[in-house]
Enzyme design. Structure first.
Site, PDB file in Angstrom:
ATOM      1  N   ASP A  15      -5.663   4.858  -5.710  1.00 17.72           N
ATOM      2  CA  ASP A  15      -4.407   4.136  -5.935  1.00 17.72           C
ATOM      3  C   ASP A  15      -4.462   3.299  -7.204  1.00 17.72           C
ATOM      4  O   ASP A  15      -5.527   2.832  -7.604  1.00 17.72           O
ATOM      5  CB  ASP A  15      -4.109   3.254  -4.708  1.00 17.72           C
ATOM      6  CG  ASP A  15      -2.641   2.874  -4.610  1.00 17.72           C
ATOM      7  OD1 ASP A  15      -1.823   3.415  -5.380  1.00 17.72           O
ATOM      8  OD2 ASP A  15      -2.319   2.021  -3.770  1.00 17.72           O
ATOM      9  N   ASN A  63       4.852  10.619  -0.641  1.00 17.46           N
ATOM     10  CA  ASN A  63       4.943  10.715  -2.111  1.00 17.46           C
ATOM     11  C   ASN A  63       5.991  11.741  -2.568  1.00 17.46           C
ATOM     12  O   ASN A  63       6.412  11.734  -3.723  1.00 17.46           O
ATOM     13  CB  ASN A  63       3.582  11.050  -2.734  1.00 17.46           C
ATOM     14  CG  ASN A  63       2.581   9.904  -2.677  1.00 17.46           C
ATOM     15  OD1 ASN A  63       1.377  10.119  -2.606  1.00 17.46           O
ATOM     16  ND2 ASN A  63       3.065   8.658  -2.684  1.00 17.46           N
TER      17      ASN A  63
HETATM   18  C1  IPE Z   1      -1.221   6.276  -1.021  1.00 14.91           C
HETATM   19  O1  IPE Z   1      -0.809   5.621  -2.194  1.00 14.91           O
HETATM   20  C2  IPE Z   1      -1.186   7.749  -1.210  1.00 14.91           C
HETATM   21  C3  IPE Z   1      -2.155   8.291  -2.141  1.00 14.91           C
HETATM   22  C4  IPE Z   1      -3.091   7.625  -2.767  1.00 14.91           C
HETATM   23  C5  IPE Z   1      -2.074   9.703  -2.355  1.00 14.91           C
HETATM   24  P1  IPE Z   1       0.677   5.084  -2.365  1.00 14.91           P
HETATM   25  O2  IPE Z   1       0.703   4.366  -3.661  1.00 14.91           O
HETATM   26  O3  IPE Z   1       1.631   6.194  -2.200  1.00 14.91           O
HETATM   27  O4  IPE Z   1       0.801   4.105  -1.124  1.00 14.91           O
HETATM   28  P2  IPE Z   1       1.748   2.863  -0.851  1.00 14.91           P
HETATM   29  O5  IPE Z   1       3.151   3.325  -1.064  1.00 14.91           O
HETATM   30  O6  IPE Z   1       1.371   1.801  -1.828  1.00 14.91           O
HETATM   31  O7  IPE Z   1       1.450   2.464   0.539  1.00 14.91           O
HETATM   32  C1  IPE Z   2      -2.044   6.731  -7.012  1.00 15.01           C
HETATM   33  O1  IPE Z   2      -1.465   5.893  -7.961  1.00 15.01           O
HETATM   34  C2  IPE Z   2      -1.631   8.178  -7.175  1.00 15.01           C
HETATM   35  C3  IPE Z   2      -0.723   8.679  -6.130  1.00 15.01           C
HETATM   36  C4  IPE Z   2      -0.312   8.010  -5.100  1.00 15.01           C
HETATM   37  C5  IPE Z   2      -0.230  10.030  -6.287  1.00 15.01           C
HETATM   38  P1  IPE Z   2       0.033   5.387  -7.833  1.00 15.01           P
HETATM   39  O2  IPE Z   2       0.923   6.383  -8.485  1.00 15.01           O
HETATM   40  O3  IPE Z   2       0.368   5.067  -6.440  1.00 15.01           O
HETATM   41  O4  IPE Z   2      -0.036   4.070  -8.725  1.00 15.01           O
HETATM   42  P2  IPE Z   2       0.594   2.646  -8.375  1.00 15.01           P
HETATM   43  O5  IPE Z   2       0.161   2.290  -7.006  1.00 15.01           O
HETATM   44  O6  IPE Z   2       2.071   2.774  -8.491  1.00 15.01           O
HETATM   45  O7  IPE Z   2       0.006   1.736  -9.406  1.00 15.01           O
HETATM   46 MG    MG Z   3       0.216   3.406  -5.297  1.00 16.64          MG
END
Ligand code: IPE
Ligand code: IPE
Ligand code: MG
Length: 236
Positions: A15, A63
């Site tokens: 994340d 996602n």
């Molecule tokens: C969790 O991250 C899913 C993945 C890392 C694939 P998100 O960024 O989607 O989660 P939330 O929305 O902060 O809970």
């Molecule tokens: C994790 O990074 C990747 C996925 C969830 C696909 P994010 O895209 O959630 O990045 P933040 O949390 O918005 O910084």
């Molecule tokens: Mg995220």
């Protein structure tokens, strides 16, 4: 440095890619691109440490609700990485597996995944699991349906079903539960990840954003795990 008490199965909720890019005044996709480097680094570090299973949460069912352009970019990146990393996986003896709601992935991506899974199927040093279009509730529900189908017309059999029977229907059947679950970027939640499988998992949260989570950070997490006392409800 020799790492002791190495977890058999390490899992990571990768994340913070978007925030990493934003800090640099770039588009979110730039963060995902740099996150791929961390995937490579952590895979290598896991192999070196003797981890048997490394699983990575790459894309959740939730996602799919992101803007279409970001979803497309992530799927494209997945496709590109699959094509590029065959050599590295073969050289390191890594078996590649994708778990999740595969029906939602494109035909082309499914075909590329199938082919990489087949090509690396004989590798035994480590299994790399990518959770794609996965959610814990989805997994539990599909397992429940599958168990119900298996015991259709056999109510006594269903009554006697055990946790092990249920686990056999989860997409992770045959894979040991994660010993250590790492989440980067400072968020302290499970975000609908392996809900059943993480019943006794040790959690490790770090503020480091995923694109900055490289070998040194991975080893730091293993070190923290080594100091944990897992009691499983018992008294020592
Ligand atoms: C969790 O991250 C899913 C993945 C890392 C694939 P998100 O960024 O989607 O989660 P939330 O929305 O902060 O809970
Ligand atoms: C994790 O990074 C990747 C996925 C969830 C696909 P994010 O895209 O959630 O990045 P933040 O949390 O918005 O910084
Ligand atoms: Mg995220």
């Amino acid at each position: 440095m020799e790492i002791t008490n190495v977890p058999r199965h390490v899992s990571i909720i990768m994340d913070g890619n978007g925030r990493w890019a934003k800090e640099r005044g770039k588009e979110r996709v730039y963060g995902h691109l740099n996150g791929v480097e961390s995937v490579r680094a952590c895979t290598e570090a896991a192999v070196e440490a003797g981890v048997e299973y490394l699983s990575l949460f790459a894309f959740s069912e939730e996602n799919w609700n992101r803007p279409g352009s970001e979803v497309d970019a992530l799927m494209g990146l997945m496709m590109q990485s699959i094509r590029k990393e065959v050599g590295t996986l073969m050289d390191n003896g890594v078996r590649f597996v994708v778990l999740g709601n595969r029906a939602r992935l494109s035909e082309g991506l499914n075909a590329a995944i199938d082919s990489l899974e087949k090509e690396t199927a004989g590798n035994v040093r480590m299994t790399l699991i990518i959770f794609l279009s996965y959610s814990g509730k989805w997994d539990i529900l599909q397992a429940a349906k599958s168990l119900a189908r298996r015991f259709a017309g056999d109510p006594e059999g269903l009554d006697a079903a055990t946790p092990a029977d249920f686990e056999n229907e989860l997409v992770t059947a045959g894979i040991p539960d994660p010993d250590l679950l790492i989440r980067t970027s400072g968020e302290q939640r499970i975000s609908n990840y392996m809900l059943w499988q993480s019943a006794y998992t040790e959690f490790y949260f770090t503020d480091v954003l995923w694109p900055d989570f490289r070998k040194r950070e991975f080893r730091k997490a293993l070190k923290a795990y080594a100091a944990r006392d897992r009691r499983y409800g018992k008294v020592k």
